[in-house]
Design a protein around this motif. Structure first.
Motif, PDB file in Angstrom:
ATOM      1  N   ASN A  55       0.926  -1.402  -0.138  1.00 23.45           N
ATOM      2  CA  ASN A  55       0.270   0.309  -0.067  1.00 23.45           C
ATOM      3  C   ASN A  55       0.665   1.119  -0.020  1.00 23.45           C
ATOM      4  O   ASN A  55       1.927   1.310   0.558  1.00 23.45           O
ATOM      5  N   GLN A  56       0.511   2.024  -0.473  1.00 21.62           N
ATOM      6  CA  GLN A  56       1.034   3.648  -0.615  1.00 21.62           C
ATOM      7  C   GLN A  56       0.838   5.218  -0.813  1.00 21.62           C
ATOM      8  O   GLN A  56      -0.355   4.365  -2.007  1.00 21.62           O
ATOM      9  N   LEU A  57       0.703   5.927  -0.640  1.00 22.29           N
ATOM     10  CA  LEU A  57       0.775   7.011  -0.753  1.00 22.29           C
ATOM     11  C   LEU A  57       1.840   7.552  -1.161  1.00 22.29           C
ATOM     12  O   LEU A  57       3.042   7.562  -1.156  1.00 22.29           O
ATOM     13  N   VAL A  58       1.839   8.658  -2.679  1.00 14.08           N
ATOM     14  CA  VAL A  58       2.500   9.278  -3.794  1.00 14.08           C
ATOM     15  C   VAL A  58       1.674  10.493  -3.682  1.00 14.08           C
ATOM     16  O   VAL A  58       0.539  11.604  -3.860  1.00 14.08           O
ATOM     17  N   LEU A  59       2.651  11.582  -3.126  1.00 12.08           N
ATOM     18  CA  LEU A  59       1.996  13.223  -2.792  1.00 12.08           C
ATOM     19  C   LEU A  59       3.398  13.296  -3.888  1.00 12.08           C
ATOM     20  O   LEU A  59       3.831  13.588  -4.678  1.00 12.08           O
ATOM     21  N   GLY A  60       2.475  14.804  -4.471  1.00  9.77           N
ATOM     22  CA  GLY A  60       3.029  16.500  -5.005  1.00  9.77           C
ATOM     23  C   GLY A  60       2.829  15.506  -6.993  1.00  9.77           C
ATOM     24  O   GLY A  60       2.342  14.371  -6.786  1.00  9.77           O
ATOM     25  N   SER A  61       3.790  16.080  -7.003  1.00 13.05           N
ATOM     26  CA  SER A  61       3.887  15.998  -8.993  1.00 13.05           C
ATOM     27  C   SER A  61       4.015  14.322  -9.685  1.00 13.05           C
ATOM     28  O   SER A  61       4.094  14.173 -10.745  1.00 13.05           O
TER      29      SER A  61
END
Ligand SMILES: *[C@@H]1O[C@H](CO)[C@@H](O)[C@H](O)[C@H]1NC(C)=O
Ligand SMILES: *[C@@H]1O[C@H](CO)[C@@H](O)[C@H](O)[C@H]1NC(C)=O
Ligand SMILES: *[C@@H]1O[C@H](CO)[C@@H](O)[C@H](O)[C@H]1NC(C)=O
Ligand SMILES: *[C@@H]1O[C@H](CO)[C@@H](O)[C@H](O)[C@H]1NC(C)=O
Length: 455
Positions: free
Chosen positions: A270-276
């Motif tokens: 499971n992962q979260l990616v922030l930004g561009s």
């Protein structure tokens, strides 16, 4: 709403911020272009979580998922409109799960300060500030890792009252005698977090390298009251407000997350990616941001090829509530009552042909329950499709619609909402998808994906 709804559960009341500056990335990796700012998400019940109870039985986990979902629905209803008919005050619901009304499902692991100090916070799409408990504590709850000590960070800085990020109402509370900028979040049960609005470096580590971002605004909470049972260091708000990390990271104002099998305690991707670097792919549907929540336009539901007979407009958001939100903090989904009934009747018709109803529903209101095993008895069951605006179809198989209740009974993982009630797309339904939020274009993109390919 705030004053009329007296209840025992967490609800943010105050948002005190307006303008924010943009920040640039500084990466320590050797690649020339900045890589994805990916954060591993740890499901609360996984073996990677310090809060999991490995001895819990299937039934205990199902009951817990159910109770926390009810609490979460009540919280969301209170925050977005009218109170839920589900009781806030049931002892069942309060026993041991109070901490979860804020929706503790996924924990994000990264570091704050120089030198970097590990923190572990709840990811919350329905909240809009990163805050952590900070020393010295006027009042802190016991968290699982040491409390952040800003005096040990060389890059920590409290915002001054005249900084552009500290235009805060009411002025007298926001600004103390030493011209420090303060924040206060008060929850519906009078729990609260109070402290300095500050900036520091955040450090994100992933398999692909380390990314540091300077000058991120966050709440350093010195006075955190009434949060019985919480164990994590604070909250990572992903709502769309100027205070949110999402707003501060670059001009893109994007994030994405990918959720795999939440019933698999050893699932690690499971992962979260922030930004561009956010992954914005697949179907795309408009999002309406209201009160910090992400609303979707649900146009219909089908089971197999059959469209359910649902009156148009029942999912519309009105002043008194309703609408459909996507939430990272609720396990079950919830549907407005007419839609709920239409869906459960359609599924009942199919399931009655192949399985035996569980004689008494194990406990109210697990309503649609059968004797059987999701992975064995539901193969080939027609899928349920949520049709969102712009032809964005979210196709849900048996793993997303049903939850094993004990060894040989499973139930539909959807709660019955009220007549004017809120509908919620919960995390069971979000499994096996990547969701990309583009907050400038106001679009949610989603596609079925194996999160492992992103790791
Ligand atoms: C968080 O990340 C740090 C550093 O990468 C690691 O040592 C720690 O075990 C992680 N914590 C959890 C709960 O995964
Ligand atoms: C926090 O931990 C300390 C030491 O383990 C204990 O004495 C105290 O009662 C705990 N406080 C709460 C609110 O659980
Ligand atoms: C919150 O505090 C106010 C004022 O002290 C009090 O009137 C109210 O009953 C409290 N609410 C709860 C849920 O404890
Ligand atoms: C999810 O994990 C559970 C528990 O490990 C397993 O029984 C189930 O088969 C998995 N579901 C899918 C779709 O992989």
């Amino acid at each position: 709403m705030e004053t009329t709804f007296a209840s025992s559960h967490s609800l943010f009341l105050f948002f005190f911020f307006t303008t924010f500056i943009s920040f640039s990335f500084a990466t320590t990796a050797s690649t020339t272009k900045p890589h994805r700012l990916a954060i591993k998400l740890i499901h609360r019940d996984s073996i990677f979580s310090p809060f999991s109870n490995p001895k819990a039985t299937i039934r205990e986990r199902a009951e817990r998922a159910f109770q926390t979902s009810i609490s979460r629905l009540a919280y969301l209803q209170a925050k977005t409109g009218r109170p839920s008919s589900y009781s806030f005050h049931s002892n069942d619901i309060q026993a041991g799960v109070i901490a979860d009304n804020e929706g503790i499902q996924f924990l994000a692991n990264f570091s704050i300060g120089t030198p970097p100090v590990q923190t572990l916070v709840t990811m919350a799409t329905g909240s809009d500030l990163l805050w952590v408990q900070c020393l010295p504590c006027t009042k802190c709850y016991n968290q699982s890792i040491p409390i952040f000590d800003p005096s040990k960070s060389s890059t920590y800085s409290i915002l001054s009252c005249d900084s552009p990020s500290c235009i805060i109402l009411p002025r007298d509370k926001a600004c103390d005698s030493s011209q420090h900028c303060n924040y206060e979040y008060r929850f519906i049960d009078n729990a609260s977090t109070k402290g300095n609005l500050a900036t520091d470096v955040l450090t994100f580590e992933s398999s692909k390298g380390t990314t540091t971002i300077p000058n991120m605004v966050f709440g350093c909470g010195h006075e955190n009251e009434g949060m019985t049972g919480r164990q994590e260091a604070g909250t990572l708000g992903l709502g769309y407000k100027e205070t949110s990390i999402v707003y501060q990271i670059g001009s893109d104002k994007k994030f994405s997350y990918c959720i795999g099998n939440i019933s698999d305690p050893s699932y690690a991707y499971n992962q979260l990616v922030l930004g561009s670097g956010a992954i914005i792919e697949g179907y795309s549907t408009p999002i309406e941001i209201y009160n910090g929540f992400y609303y979707l336009n649900l146009e219909g539901i089908s089971v197999g090829n059959e469209n359910l007979n649902i009156t148009p407009g029942i999912f519309d958001r009105t002043d008194s509530g309703g609408g459909v939100i996507i939430d990272s903090g609720m396990t079950y989904s919830a549907l407005q009552i007419d839609a709920y009934n239409a869906l459960s009747v359609a599924l009942e018709k199919l399931l009655d042909q192949i399985l035996e109803k569980a004689t008494a529903p194990p406990s109210e209101p697990f309503k649609l329950c059968y004797k059987g095993v999701v992975g064995r008895d539901l193969t080939g069951l027609p899928v349920v499709t949520f049709h969102f605006a712009d032809d964005a179809d979210m196709v849900l198989d048996e793993w997303s619609m049903f939850m094993q209740y004990n060894e040989d009974v499973f139930c539909m993982a959807v709660l019955q909402g009220d007549l004017d009630g809120l509908s919620v797309i919960g995390t069971m339904a979000q499994q096996y998808f990547n969701f990309g939020y583009d907050l400038v274009a106001k679009k949610l993109s989603f596609e079925v994906i194996d999160c492992e390919v992103l790791a």
